[in-house]
Design a protein around this motif. Structure first.
Motif, PDB file in Angstrom:
ATOM      1  N   HIS A   1     -57.084  56.702 -42.153  1.00  0.00           N
ATOM      2  CA  HIS A   1     -57.153  56.092 -40.659  1.00  0.00           C
ATOM      3  C   HIS A   1     -57.075  54.568 -40.439  1.00  0.00           C
ATOM      4  O   HIS A   1     -57.346  53.795 -41.370  1.00  0.00           O
ATOM      5  CB  HIS A   1     -58.314  56.595 -40.096  1.00  0.00           C
ATOM      6  CG  HIS A   1     -59.839  56.485 -40.927  1.00  0.00           C
ATOM      7  ND1 HIS A   1     -60.267  56.957 -41.858  1.00  0.00           N
ATOM      8  CD2 HIS A   1     -60.599  55.242 -40.775  1.00  0.00           C
ATOM      9  CE1 HIS A   1     -61.161  56.571 -42.524  1.00  0.00           C
ATOM     10  NE2 HIS A   1     -61.479  55.439 -41.752  1.00  0.00           N
ATOM     11  N   ASP A   2     -56.872  54.285 -39.513  1.00  0.00           N
ATOM     12  CA  ASP A   2     -56.484  52.890 -38.941  1.00  0.00           C
ATOM     13  C   ASP A   2     -57.581  51.785 -39.586  1.00  0.00           C
ATOM     14  O   ASP A   2     -57.019  50.830 -40.300  1.00  0.00           O
ATOM     15  CB  ASP A   2     -56.487  52.458 -37.623  1.00  0.00           C
ATOM     16  CG  ASP A   2     -55.215  53.015 -37.140  1.00  0.00           C
ATOM     17  OD1 ASP A   2     -54.319  53.731 -38.073  1.00  0.00           O
ATOM     18  OD2 ASP A   2     -55.037  53.326 -35.704  1.00  0.00           O
ATOM     19  N   GLU A   3     -58.718  52.129 -39.429  1.00  0.00           N
ATOM     20  CA  GLU A   3     -59.967  51.117 -39.709  1.00  0.00           C
ATOM     21  C   GLU A   3     -59.834  50.810 -41.383  1.00  0.00           C
ATOM     22  O   GLU A   3     -59.988  49.819 -41.710  1.00  0.00           O
ATOM     23  CB  GLU A   3     -61.267  51.494 -39.433  1.00  0.00           C
ATOM     24  CG  GLU A   3     -61.570  51.423 -37.899  1.00  0.00           C
ATOM     25  CD  GLU A   3     -61.061  52.816 -37.372  1.00  0.00           C
ATOM     26  OE1 GLU A   3     -60.246  53.426 -37.675  1.00  0.00           O
ATOM     27  OE2 GLU A   3     -61.887  53.170 -36.271  1.00  0.00           O
ATOM     28  N   ILE A   4     -59.841  51.835 -42.007  1.00  0.00           N
ATOM     29  CA  ILE A   4     -59.811  51.824 -43.354  1.00  0.00           C
ATOM     30  C   ILE A   4     -58.469  51.067 -44.119  1.00  0.00           C
ATOM     31  O   ILE A   4     -58.529  50.309 -44.885  1.00  0.00           O
ATOM     32  CB  ILE A   4     -60.159  53.109 -44.283  1.00  0.00           C
ATOM     33  CG1 ILE A   4     -60.941  52.762 -45.581  1.00  0.00           C
ATOM     34  CG2 ILE A   4     -58.988  54.144 -44.192  1.00  0.00           C
ATOM     35  CD1 ILE A   4     -61.820  53.587 -45.825  1.00  0.00           C
ATOM     36  N   ILE A   5     -57.391  51.308 -43.313  1.00  0.00           N
ATOM     37  CA  ILE A   5     -56.222  50.809 -43.884  1.00  0.00           C
ATOM     38  C   ILE A   5     -56.313  49.272 -43.641  1.00  0.00           C
ATOM     39  O   ILE A   5     -55.793  48.454 -44.510  1.00  0.00           O
ATOM     40  CB  ILE A   5     -54.839  51.422 -43.213  1.00  0.00           C
ATOM     41  CG1 ILE A   5     -54.714  52.952 -43.685  1.00  0.00           C
ATOM     42  CG2 ILE A   5     -53.622  50.666 -43.345  1.00  0.00           C
ATOM     43  CD1 ILE A   5     -54.499  52.956 -45.035  1.00  0.00           C
ATOM     44  N   THR A   6     -56.674  48.794 -42.487  1.00  0.00           N
ATOM     45  CA  THR A   6     -56.917  47.369 -42.192  1.00  0.00           C
ATOM     46  C   THR A   6     -58.064  46.905 -43.255  1.00  0.00           C
ATOM     47  O   THR A   6     -57.654  45.557 -43.788  1.00  0.00           O
ATOM     48  CB  THR A   6     -57.610  47.172 -40.608  1.00  0.00           C
ATOM     49  OG1 THR A   6     -56.876  48.005 -39.996  1.00  0.00           O
ATOM     50  CG2 THR A   6     -57.328  45.926 -40.264  1.00  0.00           C
ATOM     51  N   ASN A   7     -58.970  47.407 -43.466  1.00  0.00           N
ATOM     52  CA  ASN A   7     -59.865  46.972 -44.439  1.00  0.00           C
ATOM     53  C   ASN A   7     -59.201  46.795 -45.983  1.00  0.00           C
ATOM     54  O   ASN A   7     -59.280  45.883 -46.497  1.00  0.00           O
ATOM     55  CB  ASN A   7     -61.001  47.940 -44.432  1.00  0.00           C
ATOM     56  CG  ASN A   7     -62.334  47.426 -45.259  1.00  0.00           C
ATOM     57  OD1 ASN A   7     -62.132  46.463 -45.642  1.00  0.00           O
ATOM     58  ND2 ASN A   7     -63.296  48.423 -44.969  1.00  0.00           N
ATOM     59  N   ILE A   8     -58.408  47.910 -46.429  1.00  0.00           N
ATOM     60  CA  ILE A   8     -57.778  47.821 -47.385  1.00  0.00           C
ATOM     61  C   ILE A   8     -56.629  46.730 -47.544  1.00  0.00           C
ATOM     62  O   ILE A   8     -56.768  46.024 -48.744  1.00  0.00           O
ATOM     63  CB  ILE A   8     -56.960  49.308 -47.778  1.00  0.00           C
ATOM     64  CG1 ILE A   8     -58.215  50.216 -48.093  1.00  0.00           C
ATOM     65  CG2 ILE A   8     -56.113  49.330 -48.939  1.00  0.00           C
ATOM     66  CD1 ILE A   8     -57.711  51.861 -48.133  1.00  0.00           C
TER      67      ILE A   8
END
Ligand code: BMA
Length: 812
Positions: A399-406
């Motif tokens: 999901h978007d939030e975790i991809i940005t975090n990664i």
């Protein structure tokens, strides 16, 4: 110049939300805390919990993970700081979900323990009496809530772990306890920056040989608009100094290629010196005031990952144009509680790797991107690093939030680590594609998380570190099965985990083995410290709690019974099971070294996070197990090795780096009588890098007497014994032996040991002592000196316990 002030003192810890009914303390209890630290280590130091490693205390501490906790500290701004100007709080590592408040105002949130967080605090900082608070939300409950929101993924072990960017092993692994920690696991600093700073420093070797090298340097000048600045680059080693000056202004990017004559190259351990240059950059204004500087150690070398040899598949590292056989270990985090991993611990463990002639360490994806000290040491010791990104054994959410975090995590860590000479390769994850394939029976392109390793990470690596190889996963290859023997690298887990015996390794001709291993118990002393005495029994529940693999204890027994006599006492069990681990690793390593197909063998695993029966070579108290000594001998750069080939037994000689001149003794003995049957002595010469068949024996001759054992011993020119090896086609348990009588003479810092008849795999035990040699084959007439660690003034021979295989195989 930039100023940094470490917020080391006055930290306190308090329970914030009680989410379990087992909690033994209330909200108003203020606990002295240490930063870096985690809740468990602070509770332990304050006597609120017992040692989490002792007995099965782990199971009694689940409540810690379910609660929320508050860390806080009061501090004054240092007097030489101007609190209105460029002030930041720098958190080097926050584990993991926290809300940060300065003087009661929320200034930031954290959700990734692999990131540093830098927060502007000009507005909220006071000169005196600042209150910094971090409210830690339970990592366990956070991961669980995220999993509930986005859906459970196919993940072995604790499935919710993939929903939080936190070391995956902390949720429990097949060698480690479950302590999903919370806390400030790295230091916190108050930082005052100058208007000008140096960023984005990159150092890359373009070409390198002993005559000439070209290196490319990049850096950026950032800050308030300033002109008329100059940057000076100094690249130096000893007397060799190269200087470059550049006229610069802020927001300028510098890129230059520097040519170096007669460079001192960085080479892996065993291939020469691991030379490191100092690489300094400084920026001064027109008046000569130094505004910013940056300094690091760099190495000049080329590292290529070669995947084709003509039209054949291969997988090997080529360093400075020379292919190498990679010999090494997998690295897991240094402790279940990370802040306890000191520089000294890194030094001891990595020096064990170097001393065993290793040249590579793999930082495994279920742990952490290691601390700077770790990579500095690998640079110095000549240990190449295979660096995984931190994803292991599972599908991962997208999901978007975790991809940005990664994305932030990958950016930060690639920039942080890319200038280390030792890092050979970036690798997307540990085992995700492979596990998906065999558990879901579909192609890994369907796997949740696919885009992370196949698109996101390679994109960032290509931009930030284009010269370094990126490998999608470990294992990975170009066949349908990512773990095949015919392309890419491989994890060999049929042996051990799929219940296959180590002698079957002859059917494995992988191109490069990145993981394989065999369990052995920790050392007796280590278990004596952490297992109550009434539980020091082979099948005891508490003792088995200290083996985290499902059916781990059962495998230890099965493979032990295949090769060695079954032990009766706990002490015998530790010796024999450790010995079997040594046999297993030796068998596999020798096969891969001499099969002409495999280009690397990386053992699972060097270290442990707690006292446990595991695949580790060195236990959690930093004491090498017997297997370490077997590996050390197998990895030696000058050696002899017997290899069965059909009805022949070949004796190979190898000298990896330098030429060798010395003598070889080939002897055979009857184990029942101890009598010598053959004794051939010959001078030998080997050219640098030579591997040759020295002699072939007919197996039928050896088998005429089932109790025959072949022994090779290499001596150097000075007559010093440098390597010993052996061969028997029999299983050890089927041999009968004459008992040996050992004579031990204890001197001040060493002892001298001798025997009346060949003694097999001699091992000494004395409380608190680490002996320099273990598992020796000792022949009559020899006097072998064994050193023991400092701090022990005098050993009493009565307390010395002697183990050898003769004792267990003697005819009654
Ligand atoms: C591999 C590793 C680890 C594990 C080890 C032993 O699968 O990547 O996940 O600890 O084997 O089972």
């Amino acid at each position: 110049m930039k100023k940094e002030y470490c917020l080391k003192n006055n930290w306190k810890l308090r329970l914030l939300n009680n989410n379990s009914n087992e909690v033994p303390l209330t909200h108003d209890v203020e606990i002295d805390a240490i930063v870096p630290g985690v809740v468990h280590t602070d509770l332990l130091r304050n006597g609120i919990i017992e040692d989490p490693f002792y007995s099965d205390n782990e199971l009694k501490l689940r409540w810690v993970d379910e609660c929320d906790w508050l860390y806080y500290c009061k501090f004054d701004a240092p007097e030489d700081f101007d609190i209105k100007k460029n002030i930041k709080l720098l958190f080097k590592g926050v584990d993991t979900i926290a809300s940060i408040k300065l003087n009661k105002v929320v200034i930031g949130q954290t959700d990734n323990m692999f990131l540093a967080y830098e927060l502007n605090v000009n507005e909220h900082l006071r000169e005196k009496n600042n209150l910094l608070e971090l409210e830690f939300y339970s990592a366990k409950r956070y991961a669980r809530a995220e999993e509930k929101k986005y859906g459970r993924l196919p993940v072995p072990l604790d499935a919710e772990r993939v929903y939080i960017r936190k070391a995956q092993y902390s949720f429990g692994w097949d060698w480690g306890p479950s302590f999903p920690t919370m806390g400030l696991w790295k230091n916190v600093y108050l930082v005052q920056e100058e208007d000008v700073k140096i960023t984005d420093v990159a150092f890359n070797t373009v070409t390198a040989n002993d005559d000439k090298a070209a290196v490319k340097i990049n850096f950026c000048i950032e800050g308030k608009s300033r002109k008329g600045l100059s940057a000076k680059v100094v690249l130096s080693i000893g007397e060799n100094i190269i200087i470059r000056n550049y006229d610069v202004s802020t927001s300028q990017k510098i890129e230059d290629t520097i040519e170096i004559n007669n460079p001192l190259l960085w080479r892996p351990n065993g291939m020469g010196e691991s030379n490191l240059y100092d690489f300094n950059i400084s920026v001064v204004d027109s008046k000569g005031n130094e505004l910013a500087d940056s300094s690091q150690k760099v190495g000049i070398r080329t590292i290529d990952l070669q995947l084709k040899d003509g039209d054949k598949e291969t997988f090997r590292f080529v360093i400075n144009g020379k292919p190498i056989f990679a010999k090494g270990v997998n690295w897991i985090p240094g402790d279940a509680f990370l802040p306890r991993v000191t520089k000294e611990k890194y030094e001891r463990l990595l020096n064990y790797a170097k001393d065993a002639s290793m040249n590579i360490v793999r930082v495994w994806g279920g742990g952490i991107y290691e601390n700077e000290e770790f990579y500095d040491l690998c640079d110095e010791l000549g240990l190449l690093v295979w660096q995984d990104f931190m994803f292991a054994c599972g599908s991962y959410p997208e999901h978007d939030e975790i991809i940005t975090n990664i994305e932030k995590e990958v950016n930060y860590n690639v920039r942080r680590l890319r200038n280390h000479a030792s890092i050979a390769l970036w690798c997307g994850n540990n085992e995700n594609e492979w596990i998906w394939g065999f558990s879901q029976k579909s192609n890994y392109s369907e796997m949740p998380g696919y885009a992370i390793y196949h698109k996101l990470i390679p994109g960032i690596v290509k931009e930030l570190d284009p010269a370094r190889a990126y490998w999608l996963s470990s294992p990975f290859g170009f066949d349908d099965d990512p773990n095949s023997q015919t392309s890419g690298n491989r994890h060999q887990w049929e042996i051990w985990s799929h219940w296959v015996d180590y002698n079957e390794v002859i059917n494995d001709n992988s191109l490069f083995v990145t993981e394989f291993g065999f369990q052995g118990p920790a050392n007796l002393e280590t278990f004596k410290k952490y297992i109550p005495s009434q539980n020091q029994k082979i099948h005891d529940k508490i003792f088995e709690h200290h083996n985290k693999q499902v059916e781990g204890p059962e495998r230890v027994i099965k493979f032990l019974s295949a090769h060695l006599p079954l032990p009766k006492t706990f002490e015998d069990f530790i010796y024999l099971a450790q010995l079997n681990q040594g046999f297993a690793l030796k068998t596999c390593l020798e096969h891969w070294r001499y099969n002409n197909k495999t280009n690397g063998s990386i053992i699972w695993q060097i270290n442990d996070t707690w006292p446990v029966t595991s695949w580790a070579l060195i236990d959690s108290e930093l004491k090498p197990k017997l297997a370490y000594h077997f590996v050390k001998s197998v990895f030696q750069s000058v050696q002899a090795c017997f290899k069965q080939d059909g009805s022949n037994v070949n004796l190979f000689l190898l000298s990896e780096l330098n030429s060798f001149e010395g003598r070889i003794a080939v002897q055979s003995f009857d184990t029942r009588s101890g009598l010598e049957i053959i004794n051939n002595q010959e001078n030998v010469k080997l050219a640098a890098g030579e591997l040759k068949t020295f002699r072939a024996f007919d197996l039928a001759d050896i088998l005429k007497e089932e109790s025959t054992i072949l022994i090779s011993t290499l001596y150097n020119k000075e007559g010093r014994r440098i390597h010993r090896n052996y061969f028997t086609p029999m299983k050890w348990k089927h041999l009968k032996m004459i008992d040996a009588k050992l004579d031990i003479n204890i001197c001040e810092k060493h002892l001298v040991i001798s025997t009346d008849t060949p003694a097999y795999f001699v091992d000494l035990y004395y409380p608190e002592v680490v002996f320099s040699e273990r598992g020796l084959i000792l022949l009559p007439g020899e006097e072998i000196s064994i050193e023991f660690n400092e701090g022990i003034t005098q050993l009493k021979s009565d307390d010395l316990q002697i183990y050898h295989l003769n004792k267990y195989l003697k005819e009654e």
